[in-house]
Enzyme design. Structure first.
Site, mmCIF file in Angstrom:
data_model
loop_
_atom_site.group_PDB
_atom_site.id
_atom_site.type_symbol
_atom_site.label_atom_id
_atom_site.label_comp_id
_atom_site.label_asym_id
_atom_site.label_seq_id
_atom_site.Cartn_x
_atom_site.Cartn_y
_atom_site.Cartn_z
ATOM 1 N N LYS A 79 187.705 3.699 45.553
ATOM 2 C CA LYS A 79 186.320 3.228 45.431
ATOM 3 C C LYS A 79 186.304 1.786 44.940
ATOM 4 O O LYS A 79 187.171 1.388 44.145
ATOM 5 C CB LYS A 79 185.602 4.155 44.434
ATOM 6 C CG LYS A 79 184.106 3.921 44.281
ATOM 7 C CD LYS A 79 183.497 4.995 43.365
ATOM 8 C CE LYS A 79 182.001 4.853 43.178
ATOM 9 N NZ LYS A 79 181.431 5.936 42.333
ATOM 10 N N SER A 154 177.540 8.502 44.209
ATOM 11 C CA SER A 154 177.700 7.125 44.604
ATOM 12 C C SER A 154 179.004 6.823 45.325
ATOM 13 O O SER A 154 179.115 5.776 45.961
ATOM 14 C CB SER A 154 177.598 6.233 43.372
ATOM 15 O OG SER A 154 178.671 6.512 42.483
ATOM 16 N N SER A 178 178.967 11.814 41.021
ATOM 17 C CA SER A 178 179.302 10.906 42.126
ATOM 18 C C SER A 178 180.578 11.216 42.876
ATOM 19 O O SER A 178 180.848 10.596 43.900
ATOM 20 C CB SER A 178 179.365 9.470 41.629
ATOM 21 O OG SER A 178 178.064 8.982 41.510
HETATM 22 N N1 GLN Z 1 173.595 10.191 40.919
HETATM 23 C C1 GLN Z 1 173.842 9.929 39.532
HETATM 24 C C2 GLN Z 1 173.217 8.625 39.130
HETATM 25 O O1 GLN Z 1 172.594 8.034 39.938
HETATM 26 C C3 GLN Z 1 175.307 9.940 39.268
HETATM 27 C C4 GLN Z 1 176.005 8.712 39.626
HETATM 28 C C5 GLN Z 1 177.458 8.755 39.316
HETATM 29 O O2 GLN Z 1 178.013 9.809 39.031
HETATM 30 N N2 GLN Z 1 178.059 7.576 39.279
HETATM 31 O O3 GLN Z 1 173.322 8.193 38.036
#
Ligand code: GLN
Length: 485
Positions: A79, A154, A178
């Site tokens: 990532k 994400s 994410s």
């Molecule tokens: N969807 C969650 C957020 O928007 C988790 C994001 C993540 O785990 N980086 O914060």
């Protein structure tokens, strides 16, 4: 030979037997990236030359009997919030679009020490804030199962590249889901380890008390192996757990005889898709058949997890993202004086969702609101943690859906609160610092993969992998194949 469709385990065994070279494996992935990634958009940076060079070195080592690990020569994607020295580390943001990482993240050092060529860096929601990768400021990533749909987020790029056969496995990060949510949307195994199990050094901070690096793979065994490869203590991360961690792969085929599996009381009333509910029923039955004891448990604070998570995550984000001021990192937009330069840099560098979170986070930390919001959220977090600890006296692992529904269409969740609701099942594990994983189990009416989630007590990853191993076997038997489109 279709090397790009193989699991990391299959590639490793062919490398070991000398049936293929690492250069073959890397070339196959690069060719597939060239053919497919135009449509999928998983990669922000492809490191063709670097990966081929690493593969040649790996082949030389293997020839000389000096393989660094079982995985020497097996390629991987990471990532774009994990620092890789000399390479762009954009975090999906205009703020860091041209920022070059000056050092390697701890997990990247681990991959290099194991001899894995790094294929490239994958797209993500800006600063890992989002559940669909639609908030990337740089590129659209599509779900390889249906390009009209999001890959989840994400870590959407990491999930999409593995599901599309562009890489056998990948690393992502998980602050509130994410890794698990995109794994569920893309039909993959996604593991978020116990907080502290994997070093965060070189992972760009979003919410430091919740962030963990996690894995994407096509099989549970691959996920367990990759976790073993990156886990362990690190003096550069003060929250890192001071031991190397067990061999996770050996847990996968241990079975679940006598294992106590919990399902949430009244989960059937939750608003999950009927096909997701059916998957839950089938999984519970399969675990029982394999010798597990399934009991009902209650965690009544689960309904408070989303609010708690978003308050804490935004507060920590507002503090962590203060460093992007045009002086130290990335973008700088000049202004009439220093304050004007800060304002312009931050106005142009950050996207809407990131700004929303910085504003709300700053608000809940400000004098006058701190006690009502931030402190209250911390108190609820403590209660959630203790409810989990209590529950894990009675069961070894908790089974829930990963998400209530399968991958949604682009633009479907315009209201930020709707997007946040996607994380209903995933944020509790981050709040409590527990290991959790998603694995594919069944398909919805539209033919998209459904993900189920297993959560275990702190450092009990092996138990979670035992249950996952059994469910994977059931899924494999009825489907013939696993984990790729
Ligand atoms: N969807 C969650 C957020 O928007 C988790 C994001 C993540 O785990 N980086 O914060």
């Amino acid at each position: 030979m279709e090397l790009h469709t193989m699991t990391a385990g299959e590639l490793a065994s062919m490398l070991e037997k000398g049936e293929i070279s690492s250069v073959d494996a890397v070339k196959s992935c690069l060719d597939h990236i060239a053919a497919r990634d135009q449509a999928v958009g998983a990669f922000l940076t492809v490191l063709a030359e670097q990966a081929l060079q690493a593969a040649e070195q790996s082949d030389t080592r293997r020839r000389e009997g000096r393989a660094l690990s079982l995985w020497d020569g097996v390629p991987i994607a990471i990532k774009d919030n994990l620092a890789l020295q000399g390479v762009r580390n954009t975090c999906g943001s205009k703020m860091l679009e041209h920022y070059i990482a000056p050092y390697d993240a701890h997990v990247v050092t681990k991959l290099k020490q194991a001899g894995m060529p790094i294929l490239g860096k994958t797209n993500m929601d800006e600063f890992a804030m989002g559940s669909s990768t639609e908030f990337s400021a740089l590129q659209v990533t599509r779900n390889p199962w249906d390009v009209e749909r999001v890959p989840g987020g994400s870590s959407g790029g990491s999930a999409a590249c593995v599901a599309a056969g562009e890489a056998p496995w990948a690393l992502g990060s998980d602050t509130g889901g994410s890794v698990r949510e995109p794994a569920s949307f893309c039909g993959l195994v996604g593991i978020k380890p116990t907080y502290g199990r994997v070093s965060r050094y070189g992972l760009v901070a979003f919410a430091s008390s919740l962030d963990q690096v996690g894995t994407f793979s096509r099989t549970v065994s691959d996920g367990a192996a990759l976790l073993s490869a990156i886990a362990g203590s690190d003096a550069k991360d003060s929250t890192s757990i001071p031991d190397a961690g067990p061999d996770y792969a050996s847990a996968v085929r241990r079975g679940v005889q006598g294992l106590r599996v919990g399902v949430l009381d009244g989960w059937e009333q939750d608003t999950v898709l009927p096909s997701v509910a059916a998957s839950m029923q089938e999984a519970t039955a399969a675990l029982k058949r394999a010798g597990a004891e399934v009991t009902t448990v209650s965690l009544n604070l689960l309904d408070k997890a989303i609010e708690t998570y978003y308050l804490i995550a935004m507060a920590e984000a507002s503090s962590n993202l203060a460093r992007y001021d045009g002086v130290r990192y990335g973008l700088r937009v000049d202004g009439t004086d220093a304050a004007d330069m800060f304002r312009r840099t931050r106005s142009e560098g950050f996207g809407q969702e990131v700004k929303r979170r910085i504003l709300l986070g700053t608000y809940v930390l400000s004098a006058g609101y701190y006690d009502a919001y931030y402190k209250k959220a911390q108190q609820v977090r403590t209660l959630i943690r203790s409810q989990f600890a209590q529950m894990f006296n009675d069961v070894d692992v908790l089974l829930t859906p990963t998400t209530a529904a399968t991958a949604f269409r682009f633009g479907e969740k315009q209201d930020p609160l709707q997007m946040y609701q996607t994380d209903y099942y995933t944020v509790p594990a981050n709040l409590a610092g527990l290991p959790a994983m998603s694995l594919p189990f069944g398909r919805c009416e539209a033919g998209l993969p459904i993900g189920l989630q297993l959560t275990a007590g702190a450092l009990q990853e092996p138990v979670m992998l035992q249950a996952a191993g059994v469910l994977e076997q059931v899924e494999q038997d009825r489907r013939g194949s696993y984990g790729a489109v």
